[in-house]
Every structure is written in structure tokens, then in C-alpha cells.
Motif scaffolding. Structure first.
Motif: not given
Length: 414
Positions: A287-291
Motif C-alpha cells: 500500500v502506497e500512501l501518496h497524500g
């Protein structure tokens, strides 16, 4: 309240707390669409400050400021800018607009006009009272984005049932009954409004359209995510109502069983830190949290996705809600993974747009992902075609402006 058709000019005052240049759905393009259909619109709004609660550069807060935007007159009222979690400050933010928008109607409004009020809080009732008192030959329409007090109960700000019951009594007797017409964002909301003693002929269902469309953007580049992954994209608010931190077991299961699947979350909100903490705690790396990214930029990520994801927590009120991101996803035309219920789930299933699963059910989410991950190219192409047709017919801004125009003209004789 409404005795058949009424005689009125084509003047339309659009009253909305948030408006262009803020990233808000019913923006300058929506108002221009109504102007193209013969209406003479004026906008009453606040000074732009959403989503950070800071007045935009180039604007200076004052009691009133009149500007022209793409041929549309815009009246801005003093704004108490705050979007923090402080309940008192948020109430002041909404109350300030309710009072000053009402004063703007008194000062700048015209008789025999139509007042289209976009609901941001219960305090917009002041605008309806002002119209009834000082512009008595005019009519009002409330565009309902959240049905009160139902959404107050869900938010958890007020937990005592007896307070909710009192609010329900007050709203039914001093809020809804003072508006002449209503717009709701779903058929389920339409029925809830009717249950408050409002006749069916006074309520229009108007689905929200895509925020990407609202910015007039299209994906003209060939952006691709790095690596050879099946990319599941979520775009929007990461708050307690979306409940993404409740699905970490599902992310973990996917990571273990399908290492070539990756989640990309674009946005932030009140649940962001909890989600980030749980991902780290459970050593979840897919899971990548890109903002937060701008609505003009998000289109390239949506179009680069293999699958588009949305989720709402399990609560009866969400059976009546069609999340705004669903419209954006439908416009893009990629397969949808939806942890949703009620009318939103029916839209996805009935139009064969993807897979839905019960909210907060991690194992069911895994099974839905498996179906989408193994979907063949011809099925994906059918989803694209189904999505484009549904969006054009029901979800587009053009369709929405036409529905509003027809609804008003059914009740107004110019």
C-alpha cells in the motif's frame, strides 16, 4: 408551500459556501451551463479557503467583495476560515456563512427570483428564512448533500439519542418545510426527504458528476505506475467514514497471496494517520500512501489504474449514499472494487461495472479482488462501454444541468 406553477423571472441566485477556485463540484462550469439554458445567475459564496482553512492568495477577507468570473457575477461574503477538527471553530465557520449569505440575499437579492442553496450545514436555513421574509415572491431550492440529522448521528459528534431526536423535530419543523424544492444526490435520499412530509413532485434526484470533469481535465498523457503491478487506486478523502484503516487484514492477505498487486491511496483525512500506523505495525508493503494531489493531477492516476477502489463503513445511512468518487470512477471506465452497500452497490452490480463486497469484510474484499485480478480483456472492455454510457446518461454535468433546468421550468412559468 407551492401552489402549482409560479410566475417568475429567469434570475437565479446560487448560494454555496464553497465555489471556484475551490475544488468543489458545483462550480463555475455548472453555473455557466445553467446560463446557457437561459438563466441569469448570480453566485453568493465565501472567500476561497477549502480544504486547508486558509484564505487563498490573491483574496483579502472583507464583509463583501463583488467580482466577475467568466461572465458570472460572484458576491463573496466574509469567511471565518477553519477546517480543523475543532467542533466550535467548525460551527463558527458554518454559522458565519449562514448569517452573512442571508445578509447578502437581503442586500443584493431580487424579488421574483429563484434561490438555489447548496447545503453545507443546517445554518443555510437562514437563507430560506430571509427569502420568505424579504423576497416573498421568490422560491428556494435546497441541494441536499447530507440528510440531517442522519449524517450527524453517523459522524459521532453527537452520541446521545435524545439530542438527535430533538434535532430531528427541529429540522423537520423549522428547516425542511421552509424550502420550496429539493435536490438529492440519490434516489434513497429522495425517499428520506419525502418521508419528512415533502411531496414527490418537489424533489429531484440529481447524481453528482466527476470532480475531474468539473475541472475540465482529461487524461492526455500515458502515465504508468512504476513496476509490473496490478494497480488498485483509491482517490479521495481518507476519513473515518471511508474506514480504510479497517481493511488492513485484507491488504495483508493480498500481499501474501498476490505479490504483484499494489494499492495506491491518494488523499488524506482524519483516518490517514491511523491507516499509516496500522500499515507499519502489520508490515504491509503493498500500500502506497501518496497524500493529497490536485483534482487536475488525479486524472492521470485514475487512468493508469487497473482497478478503482472505494469503501464506506457499515452503517444504514450509507445505503442511501452514492459517494462522489463513484461518479469519477464511472467516467474513467475502469473496473470498480467497491466496499459499499445499498444504492451505490446496486449501481455497480446492475450496470456490470466491477465487484462489490460487504463493507469492513476483509475476506470478502480479497475474493472480490481475485475476480477483478483474473478478469479477461473482453470483460474489461464491456465495463468501459457500460461506464461511458451510464455516465453520459445519468452522471455527467451536462445531464445534471439539463435535469435542473427541466425541473425548475416544470414549476416556473417565465
Amino acid at each position: 408551500m407551492v401552489g402549482g406553477n409560479i410566475s417568475m423571472s429567469n434570475r437565479l441566485f446560487y448560494v454555496a459556501q464553497y465555489f471556484t477556485p475551490e475544488p468543489y463540484l458545483k462550480d463555475i462550469n455548472f453555473i455557466k451551463s445553467l446560463k446557457d439554458k437561459g438563466w441569469d445567475p448570480v453566485v453568493i459564496t465565501g472567500f476561497p479557503n477549502y480544504p486547508k482553512g486558509e484564505i487563498y492568495s490573491g483574496y483579502k477577507n472583507s464583509v463583501f467583495k463583488i467580482e466577475e468570473m467568466e461572465g458570472i457575477k460572484v458576491i463573496r461574503t466574509y469567511t471565518y476560515a477553519d477546517h480543523s477538527l475543532n467542533v466550535f471553530k467548525r460551527i463558527l465557520n458554518y454559522l458565519c456563512f449562514g448569517i452573512l449569505a442571508s445578509y447578502a440575499i437581503f442586500k443584493f437579492g431580487k424579488k421574483e427570483s429563484f434561490y438555489y442553496v447548496l447545503q453545507s450545514s443546517p445554518f443555510v436555513i437562514f437563507t430560506a428564512w430571509t427569502v420568505k421574509l424579504f423576497k416573498s415572491k421568490s422560491k428556494t431550492l435546497l441541494d441536499i448533500q447530507d440528510v440531517f440529522p442522519e449524517n450527524i448521528r453517523v459522524s459521532g459528534v453527537i452520541k446521545q439519542g435524545w439530542i438527535i431526536n430533538i434535532l430531528d423535530f427541529i429540522l423537520n419543523n423549522f428547516y425542511y418545510r421552509f424550502f420550496d424544492f429539493f435536490v438529492t444526490v440519490s434516489n434513497s435520499f429522495n425517499k428520506i426527504v419525502q418521508s419528512k412530509g415533502i411531496s414527490k413532485s418537489r424533489v429531484l434526484t440529481l447524481y453528482n458528476w466527476s470532480m475531474v470533469e468539473a475541472d475540465g481535465t482529461t487524461s492526455s498523457d500515458n502515465y504508468q505506475f512504476a513496476g509490473n503491478f496490478y494497480n488498485i487506486v483509491y482517490a479521495g478523502n481518507i476519513g473515518v467514514h471511508q474506514g480504510l484503516s479497517l481493511l488492513t487484514d485484507a491488504y495483508k492477505l493480498v500481499q501474501e497471496k498476490y505479490p504483484k498487486i499494489k494499492f495506491h491511496f491518494f488523499g488524506d483525512g482524519t483516518d490517514f494517520e491511523a491507516l499509516k500506523s496500522k500499515l507499519k505495525e502489520k508490515q504491509i508493503h503493498n500500500v502506497e500512501l501518496h497524500g493529497r494531489v490536485s483534482s487536475t493531477e488525479i486524472s492521470k492516476y485514475l487512468n493508469a489504474a487497473d482497478c478503482l477502489f472505494l469503501h464506506l463503513i457499515s452503517d444504514p445511512i450509507y445505503e442511501s449514499i452514492i459517494p462522489s468518487k463513484l461518479q469519477a470512477y464511472v467516467e474513467v471506465g475502469k473496473p470498480i472494487l467497491g466496499g459499499i452497500q445499498g444504492e451505490a452497490a446496486e449501481l455497480v452490480s446492475a450496470n456490470n461495472l466491477g465487484e462489490v463486497f460487504n463493507s469492513e469484510d476483509n475476506n470478502a474484499m480479497l475474493k472480490a479482488i481475485e475476480v477483478l485480478y483474473n478478469m479477461d480483456a473482453s470483460t474489461i472492455e464491456k465495463i468501459l462501454n457500460n461506464s461511458k454510457q451510464l455516465y453520459a446518461d445519468d452522471f455527467s454535468r451536462a445531464a445534471g444541468a439539463t435535469k435542473v433546468d427541466n425541473f425548475l421550468k416544470q414549476n416556473i412559468v417565465n
